[in-house]
Design a protein around this motif. Structure first.
Motif, mmCIF file in Angstrom:
data_model
loop_
_atom_site.group_PDB
_atom_site.id
_atom_site.type_symbol
_atom_site.label_atom_id
_atom_site.label_comp_id
_atom_site.label_asym_id
_atom_site.label_seq_id
_atom_site.Cartn_x
_atom_site.Cartn_y
_atom_site.Cartn_z
ATOM 1 N N ILE A 2 -7.098 8.504 -4.546
ATOM 2 C CA ILE A 2 -6.667 7.284 -5.222
ATOM 3 C C ILE A 2 -7.929 6.588 -5.711
ATOM 4 C CG2 ILE A 2 -5.560 5.027 -4.934
ATOM 5 C CD1 ILE A 2 -3.838 6.353 -2.727
ATOM 6 N N ILE A 13 -10.041 6.201 -2.335
ATOM 7 C CA ILE A 13 -9.249 6.200 -1.111
ATOM 8 C C ILE A 13 -8.599 7.571 -0.983
ATOM 9 C CG2 ILE A 13 -7.280 5.196 0.119
ATOM 10 C CD1 ILE A 13 -7.833 2.587 -1.404
ATOM 11 N N GLN A 15 -6.120 10.508 -0.185
ATOM 12 C CA GLN A 15 -4.666 10.545 -0.190
ATOM 13 C C GLN A 15 -4.084 10.593 1.217
ATOM 14 O OE1 GLN A 15 -3.628 9.719 -3.658
ATOM 15 N NE2 GLN A 15 -2.042 11.106 -2.935
ATOM 16 N N ASP A 17 -5.352 9.376 3.926
ATOM 17 C CA ASP A 17 -5.474 8.049 4.541
ATOM 18 C C ASP A 17 -4.357 7.133 4.045
ATOM 19 O OD1 ASP A 17 -7.705 8.665 6.084
ATOM 20 O OD2 ASP A 17 -9.116 8.082 4.521
ATOM 21 N N HIS A 18 -4.039 7.231 2.764
ATOM 22 C CA HIS A 18 -2.901 6.483 2.228
ATOM 23 C C HIS A 18 -1.606 6.927 2.907
ATOM 24 C CE1 HIS A 18 0.641 6.312 -0.365
ATOM 25 N NE2 HIS A 18 0.484 7.598 -0.612
ATOM 26 N N SER A 22 1.159 4.846 5.145
ATOM 27 C CA SER A 22 2.608 4.855 4.912
ATOM 28 C C SER A 22 3.345 4.992 6.233
ATOM 29 C CB SER A 22 2.996 6.012 3.979
ATOM 30 O OG SER A 22 2.320 5.953 2.759
ATOM 31 N N ASP A 152 5.785 5.082 0.912
ATOM 32 C CA ASP A 152 4.777 5.621 0.000
ATOM 33 C C ASP A 152 4.406 4.562 -1.034
ATOM 34 O OD1 ASP A 152 3.145 7.437 -1.391
ATOM 35 O OD2 ASP A 152 4.819 8.221 -2.552
ATOM 36 N N SER A 155 2.463 1.549 0.517
ATOM 37 C CA SER A 155 1.066 1.888 0.756
ATOM 38 C C SER A 155 0.286 1.997 -0.544
ATOM 39 C CB SER A 155 0.997 3.194 1.543
ATOM 40 O OG SER A 155 -0.342 3.601 1.738
ATOM 41 N N LEU A 156 0.875 2.644 -1.541
ATOM 42 C CA LEU A 156 0.195 2.765 -2.833
ATOM 43 C C LEU A 156 -0.100 1.399 -3.438
ATOM 44 C CD1 LEU A 156 1.966 5.744 -4.652
ATOM 45 C CD2 LEU A 156 -0.432 5.615 -3.933
ATOM 46 N N CYS A 159 -3.205 0.216 -1.949
ATOM 47 C CA CYS A 159 -4.381 1.011 -2.291
ATOM 48 C C CYS A 159 -4.788 0.869 -3.757
ATOM 49 C CB CYS A 159 -4.128 2.485 -1.981
ATOM 50 S SG CYS A 159 -3.922 2.858 -0.223
ATOM 51 N N ILE A 207 -7.716 0.392 5.730
ATOM 52 C CA ILE A 207 -7.760 1.372 4.652
ATOM 53 C C ILE A 207 -9.223 1.764 4.421
ATOM 54 C CG2 ILE A 207 -7.166 1.892 2.261
ATOM 55 C CD1 ILE A 207 -5.143 -0.401 2.348
ATOM 56 N N TYR A 209 -12.393 3.463 2.663
ATOM 57 C CA TYR A 209 -12.659 3.816 1.267
ATOM 58 C C TYR A 209 -14.138 4.114 1.062
ATOM 59 C CZ TYR A 209 -14.198 -1.096 0.647
ATOM 60 O OH TYR A 209 -14.831 -2.311 0.751
#
Length: 230
Positions: A2, A13, A15, A17-18, A22, A152, A155-156, A159, A207, A209
């Protein structure tokens, strides 16, 4: 990966971890989730297949910009999807089924031959797995699939936006779920809540990064840390 552009730098970030985020969001939901462990595993690991790709982020040589998950070349992306679904299925068939259903839904109205082949492959996987489920698991497939999609998106939205902001076009009008529209509302850059609230208690999320410059150099690793309040 991301990717967010921030000034002369990029925020990366991973994916997975995202995906783990979630799962944390799903675990904090007030609603009853059945089967709990299998569904949470699917939500947490739905992007497991990106781990290998995110070890070496790919750059678009024409634009000198990093590829993000949404514009990543199709073939390696579908290979990662397939690998990730297989890993989840090996851990638990029900979780693998939910992830397969999630990824197949990306290509419902796409006629690209490669995408169509992937969709058919996943439909075959789902048909193979479905007879293995209990009546209770079968009865909750639709609800758990919607929950995966919702978490999903939740979370997105965190992020893809800068802390304290909700401007990304995918989510600026909120996220539809169970007939309602939900939005993240920031109190400040470290505290936010979901409106309407779906969580059983306040909790902290993190999060991780990376910061990358325009010369593709790693500048640093940091972590966004937020408190979701109810």
């Amino acid at each position: 990966m991301i990717v967010r552009k921030k000034g002369n730098y990029y925020i990366f970030i991973k994916q997975h971890d995202h995906g783990l985020l979630s799962g944390e969001l799903a675990a904090q939901m007030k609603q009853t989730i059945q089967p709990l462990a299998k569904t949470l595993f699917a939500i947490s690991h739905h992007d497991w297949g990106w781990e290998r790709l995110d070890q070496s982020p790919l750059w678009n040589e024409e634009t000198n910009e990093p590829y993000s998950f949404d514009d990543y070349p199709m073939l390696p992306k579908l290979e990662a999807y397939t690998d990730g679904i297989a890993k989840v299925e090996a851990h638990d068939p029900y979780a693998g089924f939910l992830c397969s259903k999630h990824y197949a839904s990306f290509f419902t109205n796409i006629d690209d031959p490669v995408a169509r082949k992937f969709r058919e492959q996943e439909h075959n996987r789902q048909n193979k797995l479905r007879p293995l489920f209990t009546e209770g698991e079968e009865a909750n497939i639709a609800a758990n699939f919607r929950l995966l999609q919702f978490c999903d998106d939740l979370s997105l939205a965190l992020c893809l936006n800068e802390p304290g902001e909700q401007t990304h076009p995918w989510f600026e009008n909120g996220i539809q779920y169970l007939g309602e529209r939900f939005r993240w509302v920031w109190e400040d850059q470290e505290h936010l809540h979901l409106a309407p609230n779906l969580f059983k208690q306040s909790f902290v999320i993190e999060i991780p990064y990376q910061i990358i410059d325009g010369y593709r150099r790693l500048i640093g690793r940091e972590t966004h840390r937020f408190t979701v309040i109810v």
